[in-house]
Design a protein around this motif. Structure first.
Motif, PDB file in Angstrom:
ATOM      1  N   LYS A 188      28.163  28.786 -37.237  1.00  0.00           N
ATOM      2  CA  LYS A 188      26.798  28.667 -37.751  1.00  0.00           C
ATOM      3  C   LYS A 188      26.347  30.029 -38.259  1.00  0.00           C
ATOM      4  N   ARG A 222      37.587  25.898 -31.151  1.00  0.00           N
ATOM      5  CA  ARG A 222      37.896  24.524 -30.725  1.00  0.00           C
ATOM      6  C   ARG A 222      38.983  24.485 -29.654  1.00  0.00           C
ATOM      7  N   SER A 243      29.795  31.262 -33.253  1.00  0.00           N
ATOM      8  CA  SER A 243      31.020  30.484 -33.422  1.00  0.00           C
ATOM      9  C   SER A 243      31.553  30.049 -32.065  1.00  0.00           C
ATOM     10  N   LYS A 271      37.113  26.617 -35.863  1.00  0.00           N
ATOM     11  CA  LYS A 271      35.912  26.977 -35.124  1.00  0.00           C
ATOM     12  C   LYS A 271      34.713  26.182 -35.618  1.00  0.00           C
ATOM     13  N   ILE A 272      33.718  26.104 -34.748  1.00  0.00           N
ATOM     14  CA  ILE A 272      32.404  25.619 -35.155  1.00  0.00           C
ATOM     15  C   ILE A 272      31.572  26.864 -35.450  1.00  0.00           C
TER      16      ILE A 272
END
Length: 358
Positions: A153, A241, A238, A150-151
């Motif tokens: 933050k 992907r 989040s 995942k991205i």
């Protein structure tokens, strides 16, 4: 045709109701302990999503509180309105208690012949028992194995939620205030109650009396009688992907979780439910199998929209976060000027209502 949903929260129940309405057999696998819904939590649902809910999931008109105006403020402009959204005194969006929404969904599913709920069993080797396996759980073995990339933050903030019980007033206006320590929202849920969400920077927990004092600094008009249970949770966003692995699909907040300042998290999920059900219905109408191709189509149709929309919400947060550190009003005055233009104002209302799906 049988689909399995892992998880028993609001998203799982809403998705299950859409699918059984399409005459699809749905099994929900849940944790053994009963789902506990925080009674201080509320959800904002846009006008177009309320219409979709009523027509395709379950009618929620009796449990929602319709709001016809949104006012945005900034500390820098004192009590002057920064942005204002309304639609000829008609509703822009509605508020609902999470607890009430959960109960109405649960009741609507209980006696449906296409629906079954059971305590979670071993997840090994269940993939081949279903046409689709939809996972909404963050922590189970499926999430860890297939959906860990995942991205993410972290906002280094805590969101505090509570409900104000106050004297009866005409309570149809939502207010969002961008304070120096984070965004604060007053979200009416009746003429006597208002939900409050305050996202405060710095993860150190604030004492109840200090939190109430901070909220009262910006209290627009409420004569408070009682403050109901205060809850808090850490804030992060989040983006997953990859949404699927073969016939296993990730869904809900597992694929996108955003900052609550715009009240769009559950609305994004409703839009995903709509697209997923349309893909499945098209397969049924054409006599095609419900298989991994459904997951491929969903990712193709939603991933880019969800990513752009999520980053748009994050941009709003960072805009006001940066503006709070400057010593002039150039940014907020520029925003106020743009928001006063009808074309831009209408575009922002449309994006908030339908996302990037219009």
């Amino acid at each position: 045709m049988r689909i399995c949903l892992i998880g028993s929260g609001l998203t799982s129940l809403a998705l299950a109701k859409v699918l059984v309405n399409q005459n699809i057999h749905v099994d929900i696998l849940r944790d053994k302990k009963k789902q506990i819904i925080d009674q201080s939590r509320t959800i904002g649902i846009t006008k177009s999503n309320v219409e979709y809910f009523n027509n395709n999931i379950v009618n929620i008109d009796k449990i929602i509180w319709k709001l016809n105006k949104i006012e945005i403020f900034s500390d820098k402009l004192n009590k002057e309105i920064l942005l204002e959204f309304q639609n000829n005194n008609r509703e822009l969006f509605s508020m609902v208690r999470s607890f009430d929404l959960y109960n109405i969904l649960e009741r609507s599913l209980k006696k449906n012949k296409f629906f079954k709920i059971q305590n979670q069993i071993n997840l090994e080797n269940i993939q081949n028992k279903y046409n689709l396996l939809i996972n909404l759980n963050f922590t189970n073995s499926i999430a860890k194995k297939f959906f860990s990339k995942k991205i993410i933050k972290k906002y280094k903030s805590l969101a505090y939620t509570l409900i104000l019980e106050h004297e009866k007033i005409d309570n149809k206006v939502a207010r969002q205030i961008f304070t120096k320590i984070g965004p604060l929202a007053f979200l009416p849920i009746s003429d006597k109650e208002t939900s409050v969400v305050y996202s405060i920077k710095n993860t150190a927990k604030i004492k109840k009396e200090n939190l109430i004092n901070l909220i009262n600094l910006h209290n627009p008009k409420y004569k408070i009688k009682k403050i109901k249970k205060i809850s808090s949770f850490e804030l992060f966003s989040s983006s997953l992907r990859n949404y699927y692995h073969k016939n296993i699909l990730a869904f809900g907040e597992l694929i996108h979780k955003i900052h609550p300042l715009a009240g769009q998290g559950f609305n994004m999920t409703i839009r995903d439910i709509k697209i997923l059900s349309e893909i499945i219905q098209n397969k049924i109408d054409l006599g095609l199998p419900i298989d991994s191709s459904v997951n491929q189509e969903l990712q193709k149709n939603t991933k880019h929209r969800n990513f752009i929309f999520s980053n748009g919400v994050d941009f709003i947060y960072e805009f006001f976060n940066y503006d709070g550190k400057t010593n002039n009003n150039l940014l907020v005055n520029s925003l106020k000027y743009m928001g006063s233009k009808n074309s831009i104002n209408n575009l922002l209302k449309k994006l908030a209502d339908t996302g990037l799906n219009y």
